[in-house]
Design a protein around this motif. Structure first.
Motif, mmCIF file in Angstrom:
data_model
loop_
_atom_site.group_PDB
_atom_site.id
_atom_site.type_symbol
_atom_site.label_atom_id
_atom_site.label_comp_id
_atom_site.label_asym_id
_atom_site.label_seq_id
_atom_site.Cartn_x
_atom_site.Cartn_y
_atom_site.Cartn_z
ATOM 1 N N PHE A 4 0.915 -1.203 0.060
ATOM 2 C CA PHE A 4 0.026 0.031 0.008
ATOM 3 C C PHE A 4 0.986 1.355 0.058
ATOM 4 O O PHE A 4 0.333 2.463 -0.019
ATOM 5 N N SER A 5 2.142 1.115 0.127
ATOM 6 C CA SER A 5 2.945 2.356 0.195
ATOM 7 C C SER A 5 2.966 3.395 -0.750
ATOM 8 O O SER A 5 3.150 4.423 -0.373
ATOM 9 N N ASP A 6 2.783 3.053 -1.865
ATOM 10 C CA ASP A 6 2.963 3.807 -3.050
ATOM 11 C C ASP A 6 1.414 4.101 -3.741
ATOM 12 O O ASP A 6 1.363 4.689 -4.949
ATOM 13 N N VAL A 7 0.483 3.577 -3.230
ATOM 14 C CA VAL A 7 -0.933 3.846 -3.825
ATOM 15 C C VAL A 7 -1.269 5.131 -3.954
ATOM 16 O O VAL A 7 -1.210 5.831 -2.996
ATOM 17 N N THR A 8 -1.773 5.739 -4.954
ATOM 18 C CA THR A 8 -2.255 7.048 -5.159
ATOM 19 C C THR A 8 -3.794 7.109 -5.006
ATOM 20 O O THR A 8 -4.455 8.184 -4.641
ATOM 21 N N PHE A 9 -4.333 6.138 -5.893
ATOM 22 C CA PHE A 9 -6.002 6.373 -5.918
ATOM 23 C C PHE A 9 -6.720 4.884 -5.861
ATOM 24 O O PHE A 9 -5.753 4.044 -6.180
ATOM 25 N N THR A 10 -7.761 4.761 -5.369
ATOM 26 C CA THR A 10 -8.403 3.421 -5.270
ATOM 27 C C THR A 10 -9.970 3.641 -5.710
ATOM 28 O O THR A 10 -10.438 4.595 -5.510
ATOM 29 N N ILE A 11 -10.389 2.804 -6.353
ATOM 30 C CA ILE A 11 -11.831 2.519 -6.878
ATOM 31 C C ILE A 11 -12.566 1.536 -6.198
ATOM 32 O O ILE A 11 -12.038 0.560 -5.966
ATOM 33 N N ARG A 12 -13.591 2.013 -5.813
ATOM 34 C CA ARG A 12 -14.384 0.852 -5.266
ATOM 35 C C ARG A 12 -15.454 0.421 -6.416
ATOM 36 O O ARG A 12 -16.392 1.544 -6.578
ATOM 37 N N ILE A 13 -15.748 -0.832 -6.666
ATOM 38 C CA ILE A 13 -16.584 -1.099 -7.867
ATOM 39 C C ILE A 13 -17.420 -2.420 -7.390
ATOM 40 O O ILE A 13 -17.156 -2.948 -6.432
ATOM 41 N N ASN A 14 -18.384 -2.935 -8.351
ATOM 42 C CA ASN A 14 -19.109 -4.059 -7.985
ATOM 43 C C ASN A 14 -19.722 -4.389 -6.402
ATOM 44 O O ASN A 14 -19.661 -5.186 -5.835
ATOM 45 N N THR A 15 -20.070 -3.209 -5.947
ATOM 46 C CA THR A 15 -20.883 -3.231 -4.535
ATOM 47 C C THR A 15 -22.102 -4.018 -4.531
ATOM 48 O O THR A 15 -22.759 -3.963 -5.541
ATOM 49 N N LYS A 16 -22.282 -4.732 -3.511
ATOM 50 C CA LYS A 16 -23.591 -5.515 -3.292
ATOM 51 C C LYS A 16 -24.108 -5.066 -1.919
ATOM 52 O O LYS A 16 -23.288 -5.195 -0.842
ATOM 53 N N GLN A 17 -25.203 -4.576 -1.852
ATOM 54 C CA GLN A 17 -25.801 -4.516 -0.477
ATOM 55 C C GLN A 17 -25.099 -3.206 0.127
ATOM 56 O O GLN A 17 -24.356 -2.321 -0.362
ATOM 57 N N GLY A 18 -25.251 -3.132 1.496
ATOM 58 C CA GLY A 18 -24.442 -1.922 2.419
ATOM 59 C C GLY A 18 -25.152 -0.762 2.749
ATOM 60 O O GLY A 18 -24.504 0.009 3.323
#
Length: 218
Positions: A171-185
Motif C-alpha cells: 500500500f506504500s505507493d498507492v495514489t488512487f483507489t476505486i470501489r466497484i461491484n458493490t453488493k448491498q451495504g
C-alpha cells in the motif's frame, strides 16, 4: 551428455519464464502474497471490468492490484433529524472473492478496512495489511462517487485519493483507489430510525465489493 534441440528449447523457455515471473511486481518469490491468489496475478488489469466515466483515475496513474472486501457499513440512528448517519466500514480484505465470511476464508485474508478516528491530511478511509511480512497501510479521502449501476440497493461506486501512507509494503505507493461491484451495504429506510431503532443505535449493513488500487505511472 548431448542436448537435443528440443531439450535446449525447453531449458531456454524455462529460464525466460522464471526470469519473467521474478521481474513482475507483487510476484517475486520473496515478497508477500497481497494481490496474489493461487498464482493468479491480481495486478494484471481485469479486462472484463468497466469503469464508468465519473470515477476514472487521472492520467499519470496505472493499475497496480485489486482486492475484495467483505464486512459491514455502519450507520447510527439520529432520531432528532430522523436520519441514518454514516459511521464507517468495518471489513476484511481478501485475495479471493468471498460471498460470505466462511471459516476457510482466513486463508485469503490479507487486511482490514476501517475509518480512522480522526482525519489524516483530510482522509479517514483506511486499508491496512495484516500479514506478517507487510506492515503497510493506506489512508484516503473521497473524491467522487456515482450510483451503483446495479441499482439503489447497493452502495455507490467511489474514487478515492490517498492522503497518507504508513509502513512498508504493497500500500506504500498507492495514489488512487476505486470501489466497484458493490453488493448491498446501504442504510435502512429512514422511518425505521425512531421506530424500530432508538436514537444512537448502530445498524450494521452487510456488504461486499472490489477495490482497485493504482500508483504513479513512472
Amino acid at each position: 551428455m548431448a542436448f537435443t534441440k528440443s531439450s535446449m528449447l525447453f531449458l531456454f523457455t524455462l529460464f525466460i519464464s522464471s526470469s519473467f515471473i521474478d521481474a513482475l511486481p507483487l510476484f517475486k518469490r520473496d515478497q508477500c502474497p497481497i494481490g496474489i491468489y493461487q498464482g493468479t496475478l491480481l495486478y494484471i488489469y481485469p479486462s472484463e471490468l468497466f469503469i464508468p466515466q465519473g470515477i476514472i483515475v487521472p492520467v499519470g496513474n496505472k493499475y497496480k492490484f485489486s482486492l475484495y472486501g467483505f464486512g459491514v457499513q455502519m450507520y447510527k440512528c439520529n432520531s432528532v433529524s430522523r436520519t441514518w448517519d454514516f459511521v464507517g466500514p468495518e471489513a476484511n480484505i481478501y485475495n479471493k472473492k468471498v460471498l460470505k465470511d466462511p471459516e476457510d476464508a482466513s486463508d485469503y485474508l490479507v487486511g482490514n478496512h476501517f475509518f480512522q478516528k480522526e482525519p489524516v491530511n483530510g482522509g479517514r478511509v483506511t486499508w491496512e495489511s495484516t500479514i506478517d511480512c507487510d506492515d503497510s497501510s493506506l489512508i484516503s479521502n473521497l473524491l467522487t462517487q456515482i450510483p451503483s449501476p446495479d441499482g439503489p440497493k447497493n452502495l455507490p461506486w467511489l474514487l478515492l485519493i490517498a492522503t497518507a501512507h504508513n509502513g512498508d509494503g504493497v500500500f506504500s505507493d498507492v495514489t488512487f483507489t476505486i470501489r466497484i461491484n458493490t453488493k448491498q451495504g446501504i442504510a435502512p429506510p429512514v422511518d425505521e430510525c425512531g421506530n424500530n431503532y432508538q436514537d444512537g443505535d448502530i445498524y450494521r449493513s452487510e456488504y461486499s465489493t472490489r477495490y482497485l488500487f493504482y500508483n504513479l505511472d513512472q
